[in-house]
Design a protein around this motif. Structure first.
Motif, PDB file in Angstrom:
ATOM      1  N   PRO A  55       0.825  -1.202   0.000  1.00  0.00           N
ATOM      2  CA  PRO A  55       0.000   0.000   0.000  1.00  0.00           C
ATOM      3  C   PRO A  55       0.863   1.258   0.000  1.00  0.00           C
ATOM      4  O   PRO A  55       1.994   1.247   0.466  1.00  0.00           O
ATOM      5  CB  PRO A  55      -0.796  -0.125   1.308  1.00  0.00           C
ATOM      6  CG  PRO A  55       0.072  -0.971   2.187  1.00  0.00           C
ATOM      7  CD  PRO A  55       0.770  -1.942   1.273  1.00  0.00           C
ATOM      8  N   ALA A  56       0.302   2.326  -0.524  1.00  0.00           N
ATOM      9  CA  ALA A  56       1.016   3.603  -0.527  1.00  0.00           C
ATOM     10  C   ALA A  56       1.199   4.082   0.911  1.00  0.00           C
ATOM     11  O   ALA A  56       0.379   3.813   1.790  1.00  0.00           O
ATOM     12  CB  ALA A  56       0.233   4.623  -1.333  1.00  0.00           C
ATOM     13  N   ALA A  57       2.297   4.764   1.157  1.00  0.00           N
ATOM     14  CA  ALA A  57       2.569   5.290   2.491  1.00  0.00           C
ATOM     15  C   ALA A  57       1.505   6.299   2.878  1.00  0.00           C
ATOM     16  O   ALA A  57       1.048   7.099   2.052  1.00  0.00           O
ATOM     17  CB  ALA A  57       3.948   5.924   2.524  1.00  0.00           C
ATOM     18  N   LEU A  58       1.107   6.268   4.140  1.00  0.00           N
ATOM     19  CA  LEU A  58       0.113   7.212   4.632  1.00  0.00           C
ATOM     20  C   LEU A  58       0.770   8.560   4.896  1.00  0.00           C
ATOM     21  O   LEU A  58       1.902   8.639   5.356  1.00  0.00           O
ATOM     22  CB  LEU A  58      -0.523   6.678   5.909  1.00  0.00           C
ATOM     23  CG  LEU A  58      -1.270   5.341   5.794  1.00  0.00           C
ATOM     24  CD1 LEU A  58      -1.806   4.920   7.157  1.00  0.00           C
ATOM     25  CD2 LEU A  58      -2.404   5.425   4.776  1.00  0.00           C
ATOM     26  N   VAL A  59       0.039   9.615   4.623  1.00  0.00           N
ATOM     27  CA  VAL A  59       0.529  10.975   4.845  1.00  0.00           C
ATOM     28  C   VAL A  59       0.240  11.377   6.291  1.00  0.00           C
ATOM     29  O   VAL A  59      -0.919  11.416   6.703  1.00  0.00           O
ATOM     30  CB  VAL A  59      -0.148  11.972   3.879  1.00  0.00           C
ATOM     31  CG1 VAL A  59       0.320  13.393   4.167  1.00  0.00           C
ATOM     32  CG2 VAL A  59       0.134  11.598   2.429  1.00  0.00           C
ATOM     33  N   PRO A  60       1.251  11.665   7.082  1.00  0.00           N
ATOM     34  CA  PRO A  60       1.015  12.035   8.483  1.00  0.00           C
ATOM     35  C   PRO A  60       0.451  13.451   8.609  1.00  0.00           C
ATOM     36  O   PRO A  60       0.869  14.355   7.889  1.00  0.00           O
ATOM     37  CB  PRO A  60       2.405  11.939   9.111  1.00  0.00           C
ATOM     38  CG  PRO A  60       3.342  12.216   7.979  1.00  0.00           C
ATOM     39  CD  PRO A  60       2.696  11.636   6.757  1.00  0.00           C
ATOM     40  N   ILE A  61      -0.499  13.631   9.517  1.00  0.00           N
ATOM     41  CA  ILE A  61      -1.044  14.970   9.779  1.00  0.00           C
ATOM     42  C   ILE A  61      -0.989  15.263  11.275  1.00  0.00           C
ATOM     43  O   ILE A  61      -1.284  14.407  12.101  1.00  0.00           O
ATOM     44  CB  ILE A  61      -2.486  15.144   9.263  1.00  0.00           C
ATOM     45  CG1 ILE A  61      -3.441  14.157   9.922  1.00  0.00           C
ATOM     46  CG2 ILE A  61      -2.544  15.014   7.753  1.00  0.00           C
ATOM     47  CD1 ILE A  61      -4.913  14.431   9.608  1.00  0.00           C
ATOM     48  N   THR A  62      -0.586  16.477  11.579  1.00  0.00           N
ATOM     49  CA  THR A  62      -0.623  16.983  12.945  1.00  0.00           C
ATOM     50  C   THR A  62      -1.723  18.033  13.016  1.00  0.00           C
ATOM     51  O   THR A  62      -1.832  18.890  12.138  1.00  0.00           O
ATOM     52  CB  THR A  62       0.723  17.601  13.347  1.00  0.00           C
ATOM     53  OG1 THR A  62       1.728  16.586  13.321  1.00  0.00           O
ATOM     54  CG2 THR A  62       0.657  18.212  14.733  1.00  0.00           C
ATOM     55  N   VAL A  63      -2.521  17.955  14.049  1.00  0.00           N
ATOM     56  CA  VAL A  63      -3.650  18.872  14.244  1.00  0.00           C
ATOM     57  C   VAL A  63      -3.281  19.882  15.323  1.00  0.00           C
ATOM     58  O   VAL A  63      -2.709  19.513  16.356  1.00  0.00           O
ATOM     59  CB  VAL A  63      -4.916  18.100  14.644  1.00  0.00           C
ATOM     60  CG1 VAL A  63      -6.067  19.066  14.962  1.00  0.00           C
ATOM     61  CG2 VAL A  63      -5.324  17.128  13.541  1.00  0.00           C
ATOM     62  N   GLY A  64      -3.600  21.151  15.091  1.00  0.00           N
ATOM     63  CA  GLY A  64      -3.311  22.183  16.073  1.00  0.00           C
ATOM     64  C   GLY A  64      -4.555  22.940  16.485  1.00  0.00           C
ATOM     65  O   GLY A  64      -5.550  22.977  15.743  1.00  0.00           O
ATOM     66  N   GLY A  65      -4.501  23.547  17.659  1.00  0.00           N
ATOM     67  CA  GLY A  65      -5.629  24.347  18.123  1.00  0.00           C
ATOM     68  C   GLY A  65      -5.323  24.999  19.459  1.00  0.00           C
ATOM     69  O   GLY A  65      -4.338  24.647  20.126  1.00  0.00           O
ATOM     70  N   PRO A  66      -6.149  25.948  19.881  1.00  0.00           N
ATOM     71  CA  PRO A  66      -5.965  26.584  21.193  1.00  0.00           C
ATOM     72  C   PRO A  66      -6.175  25.587  22.326  1.00  0.00           C
ATOM     73  O   PRO A  66      -6.980  24.656  22.212  1.00  0.00           O
ATOM     74  CB  PRO A  66      -7.041  27.678  21.210  1.00  0.00           C
ATOM     75  CG  PRO A  66      -7.353  27.922  19.767  1.00  0.00           C
ATOM     76  CD  PRO A  66      -7.221  26.582  19.110  1.00  0.00           C
ATOM     77  N   TRP A  67      -5.469  25.806  23.421  1.00  0.00           N
ATOM     78  CA  TRP A  67      -5.573  24.924  24.591  1.00  0.00           C
ATOM     79  C   TRP A  67      -5.676  25.787  25.836  1.00  0.00           C
ATOM     80  O   TRP A  67      -4.840  26.636  26.091  1.00  0.00           O
ATOM     81  CB  TRP A  67      -4.352  24.013  24.669  1.00  0.00           C
ATOM     82  CG  TRP A  67      -4.216  23.280  25.967  1.00  0.00           C
ATOM     83  CD1 TRP A  67      -3.336  23.552  26.976  1.00  0.00           C
ATOM     84  CD2 TRP A  67      -5.002  22.174  26.420  1.00  0.00           C
ATOM     85  NE1 TRP A  67      -3.513  22.663  28.022  1.00  0.00           N
ATOM     86  CE2 TRP A  67      -4.538  21.823  27.706  1.00  0.00           C
ATOM     87  CE3 TRP A  67      -6.065  21.450  25.859  1.00  0.00           C
ATOM     88  CZ2 TRP A  67      -5.090  20.776  28.437  1.00  0.00           C
ATOM     89  CZ3 TRP A  67      -6.617  20.414  26.592  1.00  0.00           C
ATOM     90  CH2 TRP A  67      -6.128  20.079  27.858  1.00  0.00           C
ATOM     91  N   ASN A  68      -6.721  25.532  26.640  1.00  0.00           N
ATOM     92  CA  ASN A  68      -6.932  26.312  27.863  1.00  0.00           C
ATOM     93  C   ASN A  68      -7.232  25.416  29.055  1.00  0.00           C
ATOM     94  O   ASN A  68      -7.978  25.792  29.958  1.00  0.00           O
ATOM     95  CB  ASN A  68      -8.095  27.301  27.659  1.00  0.00           C
ATOM     96  CG  ASN A  68      -7.777  28.361  26.627  1.00  0.00           C
ATOM     97  OD1 ASN A  68      -6.823  29.108  26.782  1.00  0.00           O
ATOM     98  ND2 ASN A  68      -8.552  28.419  25.553  1.00  0.00           N
ATOM     99  N   GLY A  69      -6.635  24.215  29.069  1.00  0.00           N
ATOM    100  CA  GLY A  69      -6.853  23.307  30.190  1.00  0.00           C
ATOM    101  C   GLY A  69      -6.073  23.720  31.421  1.00  0.00           C
ATOM    102  O   GLY A  69      -5.262  24.648  31.405  1.00  0.00           O
ATOM    103  N   THR A  70      -6.292  23.000  32.513  1.00  0.00           N
ATOM    104  CA  THR A  70      -5.606  23.309  33.769  1.00  0.00           C
ATOM    105  C   THR A  70      -4.156  22.852  33.713  1.00  0.00           C
ATOM    106  O   THR A  70      -3.772  21.990  32.921  1.00  0.00           O
ATOM    107  CB  THR A  70      -6.306  22.618  34.956  1.00  0.00           C
ATOM    108  OG1 THR A  70      -6.353  21.203  34.706  1.00  0.00           O
ATOM    109  CG2 THR A  70      -7.699  23.138  35.148  1.00  0.00           C
ATOM    110  N   ALA A  71      -3.325  23.447  34.574  1.00  0.00           N
ATOM    111  CA  ALA A  71      -1.908  23.107  34.635  1.00  0.00           C
ATOM    112  C   ALA A  71      -1.743  21.631  34.977  1.00  0.00           C
ATOM    113  O   ALA A  71      -2.471  21.083  35.811  1.00  0.00           O
ATOM    114  CB  ALA A  71      -1.210  23.974  35.679  1.00  0.00           C
ATOM    115  N   GLY A  72      -0.792  20.979  34.316  1.00  0.00           N
ATOM    116  CA  GLY A  72      -0.521  19.574  34.571  1.00  0.00           C
ATOM    117  C   GLY A  72      -1.257  18.625  33.657  1.00  0.00           C
ATOM    118  O   GLY A  72      -0.945  17.429  33.631  1.00  0.00           O
TER     119      GLY A  72
END
Length: 347
Positions: free
Chosen positions: A50-67
């Motif tokens: 099979p053809a190699a899969l194209v990797p994707i990284t997803v980005g977005g804002p993050w406002n969770g608690t510390a840790g």
């Protein structure tokens, strides 16, 4: 009860300057690496490989608690959490690499342009601002508004938006919450009577705690986290008092990425839709996931979500929200560029 509408106040050119500067600046990101499983192949037959899969990284804002480990808590991220994403992405020739966290939307656009991420989920206001300023950011989807916005006051301060006259309000300039905050203040007749300051949420929290600002509009789930240890009054909720000001999110990619991988739109929608259907099937399980991931109280997550998700990549309510945002940016003098929101989502 909803307040009467008034025309938006005079142009706020500073918003555009701040956001465009952010778009031009590089931003660091905390990314969590996702697991990728290479497809099996028959070494004796090149045709069976099979053809190699194209990797994707997803980005977005993050406002969770510390840790807490940053993660996408929207429908796409929930599908990843449930193990639904890998197969769906592979069907379109992609693999999931992980999530990159940012303070807000503009740095996500910058990361798309630089190729550090391939997909970004951000609020409609920074997305529209980028597109109206001729950045090549095709929309993969425009979501139906799903999350509430709360306007918090400081402890011992005012208890209504109208009482903010003569006070200081923190806004994250160029964000959905900037648009919401200004519109709510305008409807209350106090927009020209308050001092507006530009603060990221991470800086707005200590400022509100110290009484350096009197109010902040922000996502309801983030507001819930803040209220765990602070007795901040809720001055107003968008879902109750100004439902037409609810914000939405837009899934973006770069023009170069889309030209190279035109199946990306179908792949992202397949994963997003699978996550949305899982959310609708079990509200409690999804609320627990968001609570565990971000630290937001489960009851706040349940109250903040409107439990409505679109059934097509260009949701009509989402497109209407984008259209109103473009009008807002024009009215405030933030942008002079224009485009057709109905034609933004790529096939």
């Amino acid at each position: 009860m909803s307040r009467p509408r008034r025309r938006l106040a005079a142009a706020q050119v500073l918003i555009g300057a701040v956001v465009l500067a952010a778009l031009a600046a590089c931003s660091s990101a905390d990314a969590t690496a996702g697991s990728t499983t290479a497809p099996s192949s028959d070494a004796s037959s090149a045709e069976a490989t099979p053809a190699a899969l194209v990797p994707i990284t997803v980005g977005g804002p993050w406002n969770g608690t510390a840790g807490k480990e940053p993660a996408d808590t929207g429908p796409f991220g929930y599908a990843v959490h449930l193990g639904l994403a890998d197969e769906l992405l592979a069907q379109h020739g992609f693999s999931y690499e992980g999530f990159a966290a940012f303070n807000n939307g503009p740095p996500v656009v910058q990361a798309l342009q630089s190729g550090d991420i391939q997909v970004g989920f951000i609020g409609d206001t920074p997305a529209v601002l980028a597109r109206s300023n001729d950045l090549d950011v095709p929309a993969l989807l425009i979501a139906k508004p799903t999350q509430d916005i709360w306007f918090l006051g400081r402890e011992g301060g005012v208890h209504s938006v109208e009482e903010l006259a003569g006070k200081k309000v923190a806004l994250q300039f160029g964000s959905n919450f900037d648009k919401y905050g200004r519109a709510v203040l305008e409807r209350a007749g106090v927009l020209d009577k308050v001092e507006l300051v530009n603060l990221l949420f991470a800086d707005a929290l200590p400022a509100l705690q110290r009484g350096e600002v009197d109010a902040v509009p922000l996502p309801a789930t983030t507001a819930g986290i803040w209220r765990l240890k602070n007795d901040f009054p809720v001055l107003t909720k968008a879902s109750e008092d100004d439902p037409d000001l609810l914000a939405t999110s837009v899934g973006l990619t770069s023009g170069d990425e889309y030209k190279e991988n035109p199946e990306l739109a179908a792949a992202v929608w397949a994963v997003y839709d699978a996550g949305a259907q899982a959310i609708l099937a079990d509200h409690d399980a999804y609320a627990q996931f968001v609570s565990d991931t971000t630290g937001a109280p489960k009851d706040v997550v349940l109250a903040a979500n409107l439990w409505q998700y679109g059934t097509q990549p260009a949701d009509p309510d989402g497109v209407a929200t984008v259209t109103s945002t473009l009008e807002f940016l024009h009215d405030t003098g933030t942008t002079t560029g224009t485009f057709d929101p109905n034609a933004w989502v790529v096939p």
